[in-house]
Design a protein around this motif. Structure first.
Motif, PDB file in Angstrom:
ATOM      1  N   ILE A 369      51.544  19.651  27.736  1.00 43.28           N
ATOM      2  CA  ILE A 369      51.572  18.461  26.881  1.00 43.28           C
ATOM      3  C   ILE A 369      52.970  18.147  26.354  1.00 43.28           C
ATOM      4  CG2 ILE A 369      50.733  17.503  24.693  1.00 43.28           C
ATOM      5  CD1 ILE A 369      48.027  18.759  25.288  1.00 43.28           C
ATOM      6  N   PRO A 370      53.771  19.137  25.900  1.00 47.75           N
ATOM      7  CA  PRO A 370      55.122  18.796  25.455  1.00 47.75           C
ATOM      8  C   PRO A 370      55.960  18.126  26.547  1.00 47.75           C
ATOM      9  CG  PRO A 370      54.537  20.995  24.708  1.00 47.75           C
ATOM     10  CD  PRO A 370      53.456  20.562  25.648  1.00 47.75           C
ATOM     11  N   LEU A 371      55.787  18.541  27.811  1.00 44.26           N
ATOM     12  CA  LEU A 371      56.524  17.918  28.909  1.00 44.26           C
ATOM     13  C   LEU A 371      56.041  16.490  29.145  1.00 44.26           C
ATOM     14  CD1 LEU A 371      58.596  18.158  31.178  1.00 44.26           C
ATOM     15  CD2 LEU A 371      56.818  19.160  32.626  1.00 44.26           C
ATOM     16  N   SER A 372      54.732  16.276  28.996  1.00 47.19           N
ATOM     17  CA  SER A 372      54.193  14.919  29.160  1.00 47.19           C
ATOM     18  C   SER A 372      54.686  14.003  28.045  1.00 47.19           C
ATOM     19  CB  SER A 372      52.664  14.963  29.170  1.00 47.19           C
ATOM     20  OG  SER A 372      52.177  15.620  30.319  1.00 47.19           O
ATOM     21  N   LEU A 373      54.712  14.509  26.823  1.00 49.19           N
ATOM     22  CA  LEU A 373      55.196  13.709  25.690  1.00 49.19           C
ATOM     23  C   LEU A 373      56.664  13.355  25.873  1.00 49.19           C
ATOM     24  CD1 LEU A 373      53.481  15.600  22.725  1.00 49.19           C
ATOM     25  CD2 LEU A 373      52.916  13.319  23.579  1.00 49.19           C
ATOM     26  N   GLU A 374      57.406  14.280  26.441  1.00 46.44           N
ATOM     27  CA  GLU A 374      58.833  14.049  26.673  1.00 46.44           C
ATOM     28  C   GLU A 374      59.063  13.039  27.786  1.00 46.44           C
ATOM     29  OE1 GLU A 374      62.216  16.647  28.901  1.00 46.44           O
ATOM     30  OE2 GLU A 374      61.134  17.681  27.301  1.00 46.44           O
ATOM     31  N   SER A 375      58.171  13.030  28.792  1.00 48.53           N
ATOM     32  CA  SER A 375      58.391  12.213  29.986  1.00 48.53           C
ATOM     33  C   SER A 375      57.805  10.815  29.888  1.00 48.53           C
ATOM     34  CB  SER A 375      57.790  12.920  31.209  1.00 48.53           C
ATOM     35  OG  SER A 375      58.343  14.201  31.368  1.00 48.53           O
ATOM     36  N   LYS A 376      56.753  10.636  29.103  1.00 45.04           N
ATOM     37  CA  LYS A 376      56.003   9.380  29.159  1.00 45.04           C
ATOM     38  C   LYS A 376      56.816   8.161  28.723  1.00 45.04           C
ATOM     39  CE  LYS A 376      53.748   9.651  24.574  1.00 45.04           C
ATOM     40  NZ  LYS A 376      54.138   8.305  24.101  1.00 45.04           N
ATOM     41  N   ASP A 377      57.839   8.366  27.874  1.00 40.80           N
ATOM     42  CA  ASP A 377      58.628   7.239  27.376  1.00 40.80           C
ATOM     43  C   ASP A 377      59.896   6.991  28.183  1.00 40.80           C
ATOM     44  OD1 ASP A 377      56.852   6.716  25.272  1.00 40.80           O
ATOM     45  OD2 ASP A 377      57.788   8.253  24.012  1.00 40.80           O
ATOM     46  N   ILE A 378      60.235   7.905  29.071  1.00 44.02           N
ATOM     47  CA  ILE A 378      61.482   7.735  29.833  1.00 44.02           C
ATOM     48  C   ILE A 378      61.261   7.611  31.332  1.00 44.02           C
ATOM     49  CG2 ILE A 378      62.865   8.932  28.078  1.00 44.02           C
ATOM     50  CD1 ILE A 378      62.792  11.415  29.848  1.00 44.02           C
ATOM     51  N   ILE A 379      60.069   8.000  31.813  1.00 38.70           N
ATOM     52  CA  ILE A 379      59.766   7.917  33.246  1.00 38.70           C
ATOM     53  C   ILE A 379      58.817   6.744  33.488  1.00 38.70           C
ATOM     54  CG2 ILE A 379      58.876   9.108  35.271  1.00 38.70           C
ATOM     55  CD1 ILE A 379      61.388  10.356  34.071  1.00 38.70           C
ATOM     56  N   PRO A 380      59.218   5.729  34.264  1.00 41.49           N
ATOM     57  CA  PRO A 380      58.333   4.579  34.527  1.00 41.49           C
ATOM     58  C   PRO A 380      57.005   5.012  35.163  1.00 41.49           C
ATOM     59  CG  PRO A 380      60.576   4.146  35.290  1.00 41.49           C
ATOM     60  CD  PRO A 380      60.523   5.595  34.923  1.00 41.49           C
ATOM     61  N   ASN A 381      55.919   4.433  34.671  1.00 43.42           N
ATOM     62  CA  ASN A 381      54.578   4.636  35.234  1.00 43.42           C
ATOM     63  C   ASN A 381      54.086   6.078  35.131  1.00 43.42           C
ATOM     64  OD1 ASN A 381      54.567   1.895  36.104  1.00 43.42           O
ATOM     65  ND2 ASN A 381      55.690   2.490  37.936  1.00 43.42           N
ATOM     66  N   TYR A 382      54.694   6.876  34.255  1.00 45.13           N
ATOM     67  CA  TYR A 382      54.324   8.290  34.175  1.00 45.13           C
ATOM     68  C   TYR A 382      52.847   8.462  33.831  1.00 45.13           C
ATOM     69  CZ  TYR A 382      54.188  13.161  32.670  1.00 45.13           C
ATOM     70  OH  TYR A 382      53.862  14.490  32.543  1.00 45.13           O
ATOM     71  N   MET A 383      52.348   7.667  32.891  1.00 41.95           N
ATOM     72  CA  MET A 383      50.982   7.867  32.411  1.00 41.95           C
ATOM     73  C   MET A 383      49.925   7.455  33.430  1.00 41.95           C
ATOM     74  SD  MET A 383      51.457   9.337  29.611  1.00 41.95           S
ATOM     75  CE  MET A 383      49.832   9.341  28.866  1.00 41.95           C
ATOM     76  N   LEU A 384      50.323   6.739  34.482  1.00 43.74           N
ATOM     77  CA  LEU A 384      49.354   6.375  35.516  1.00 43.74           C
ATOM     78  C   LEU A 384      48.848   7.596  36.278  1.00 43.74           C
ATOM     79  CD1 LEU A 384      50.961   3.128  37.010  1.00 43.74           C
ATOM     80  CD2 LEU A 384      49.073   3.310  35.394  1.00 43.74           C
ATOM     81  N   ARG A 385      49.569   8.714  36.181  1.00 43.92           N
ATOM     82  CA  ARG A 385      49.125   9.956  36.817  1.00 43.92           C
ATOM     83  C   ARG A 385      47.758  10.389  36.289  1.00 43.92           C
ATOM     84  NH1 ARG A 385      51.234  14.239  35.525  1.00 43.92           N
ATOM     85  NH2 ARG A 385      51.550  15.341  37.497  1.00 43.92           N
ATOM     86  N   HIS A 386      47.460   9.988  35.059  1.00 44.04           N
ATOM     87  CA  HIS A 386      46.247  10.463  34.402  1.00 44.04           C
ATOM     88  C   HIS A 386      45.038   9.547  34.628  1.00 44.04           C
ATOM     89  CE1 HIS A 386      49.586  12.214  31.766  1.00 44.04           C
ATOM     90  NE2 HIS A 386      49.090  13.205  32.473  1.00 44.04           N
ATOM     91  N   LEU A 387      45.175   8.612  35.576  1.00 43.50           N
ATOM     92  CA  LEU A 387      44.037   7.760  35.921  1.00 43.50           C
ATOM     93  C   LEU A 387      43.087   8.452  36.885  1.00 43.50           C
ATOM     94  CD1 LEU A 387      45.735   4.257  36.266  1.00 43.50           C
ATOM     95  CD2 LEU A 387      44.286   5.087  34.412  1.00 43.50           C
TER      96      LEU A 387
END
Length: 449
Positions: A369-387
């Protein structure tokens, strides 16, 4: 129905009895044949839109489909019937009859569809409003290809363009006269979205003249590879992304495969390998055998991800929330843990996650989770992985994108792999990834540390 007729005829040629097909073994064989036929047809697009393939291309697809169906059916007979050889002549007659009848059925279908389209004036005369790049692209890729059977009457715009082979007819203000004196079935609007007054004018004129209006939108400028149009309460809605696993049917088959594969693996391999690994971990360092960590799963829901512990236990005074990725030659990794990471054996307890439904065998790897929180705002479309459900292995991992992501570019590359997998999912792609993962486990992955 045609397959049933072919199977009944094959049974008659084989035994001389038409009702022999109700014999239980033959019912099972025919049921298996239908299932194989359906799955393979979905893969090879045997029943896709006929405008996709010419008849000769469709027959090539049919031959590939028939050969695959034959091989899989023989394999199942060999696997589950000790006396499978007694069905050889039946299977032979069955596939000969399919080979002889399906092409006629396919050709008859094409002739029927062509006749119906001709009777109902399938070719449509269209007018394009707007002569910019969007209209030019639509003209080149859609009208010239003519698979849609459209006849372009002309193009109108307030600025004259010469890229439509003499089809420019004048300004937008001439639209009423053009509709009145030309046989036009539909109007395609290709104006920029900010030209609202012109768009409203065109729609008003078309409706007064009882002409159907279609809007052409350039979603490609958003970098979106796939779209899906649905209907909600009478309103057409365009989904900006379409994933194959959005379909309930695909979800069902993927989940069924996960359950069967996990059960087989847990019984045949994990049941004896896990105790050996557990003993090695306990002898090598103090602490629990399993490492548990919260990660984000489907739709960002927290899941407990299980792994064999590969690092030394933290001291109590250390901050447990101080997340740090594993690095090459990381001193926190035990000697046994280094072997487990290199061969990916530390991931084996996640088959329990798969069986419980929180993970899949193949999918985007769940990050801490800390890596996801760090990446979600700087990596485009990062959160789409969780669909989709996270996986034990994934397309990124078998393509070498694993290990530490010290730079944003590393994570961006991994996310691109994950999104490609989600957008191009198929059962056979999952099989390919599993096979590549096994190969990597045997030879060892240089990015696993």
């Amino acid at each position: 129905m045609l397959l049933l007729v072919c199977f009944a005829a094959a049974s008659y040629f084989d035994t001389g009895k038409i009702l022999h097909i109700v014999w239980p073994p033959l019912v099972v064989i025919f049921g298996s044949s239908l299932l194989i036929w359906y799955v393979v047809a979905r893969i090879f697009l045997l029943y896709g839109e006929i405008t996709i393939f010419s008849f000769s291309q469709e027959m090539t697809v049919f031959l590939r489909h028939l050969a695959t169906h034959l091989l899989l059916l023989i394999f199942l007979l060999f696997l589950f019937y000790q006396d499978f050889y007694i069905y050889r002549s039946l299977i032979f007659y069955y596939h000969i009859l399919i080979f002889a009848t399906i092409p006629f059925q396919k050709y008859f279908f094409r002739v029927t569809v062509a006749f119906i389209r001709k009777q109902y004036k399938y070719e449509k005369n269209i007018l394009i409003v707007g002569a910019g790049a969007l209209a030019a692209n639509f003209y080149r890729t859609g009208i010239l290809n003519n698979s849609l059977k459209y006849n372009l009457v002309g193009v109108i715009d307030d600025v004259e363009h010469h890229s439509f082979n003499g089809k420019y007819l004048g300004s937008i203000q001439q639209l009423p006269d053009l509709l009145k004196f030309n046989n036009i079935d539909e109007v395609f609007l290709a104006l920029p979205n900010d030209e609202t007054e012109k768009i409203d004018y065109v729609i008003e004129v078309c409706e007064k003249n009882t002409k159907r209006v279609n809007l052409i939108q350039d979603f490609g400028r958003h970098g979106l590879p796939s779209l899906k149009v649905t209907n909600y309460a009478g309103f057409p809605v365009v989904g900006l992304r379409y994933f194959p696993l959005d379909e309930a049917e695909n979800k069902f088959f993927k989940r069924l495969f996960d359950i069967i594969f996990s059960l087989v693996f847990l019984v045949l391999i994990y049941s004896w390998l896990a105790p050996i690994i557990a003993i090695a971990i306990k002898l090598n360092s103090r602490g629990p055998i399993l490492f548990k960590q919260e990660r984000w799963g489907l739709n960002n829901k927290k899941i407990i991800c299980y792994k064999f512990r590969t690092m030394y236990m933290r001291k109590k005074e250390e901050d447990e929330n101080n997340f740090e990725q594993a690095k090459r030659n990381d001193k926190r990794v035990t000697s046994v843990g280094r072997f487990l990471r290199k061969t990916s054996l530390d991931e084996l307890p996640q088959f329990i996650n798969v069986l419980s439904g929180s993970m899949s065998i193949v999918g985007p790897r769940p990050h801490p989770i800390p890596l996801s929180l760090e990446s979600k705002d700087i990596i485009p479309n990062y959160m789409l992985r969780h669909l989709v459900k996270p996986g034990i292995t994934g397309w990124a991992q078998v393509n070498g994108s694993r290990g530490e992501t010290s730079l944003p570019e590393d994570m961006h590359k991994r996310v691109n792999y994950d999104l490609w997998y989600i957008e191009n999912w198929s059962f056979w792609l999952d099989c390919q990834i599993i096979f590549q993962t096994i190969v990597n486990m045997i030879k060892g992955d240089e990015n696993a540390y």
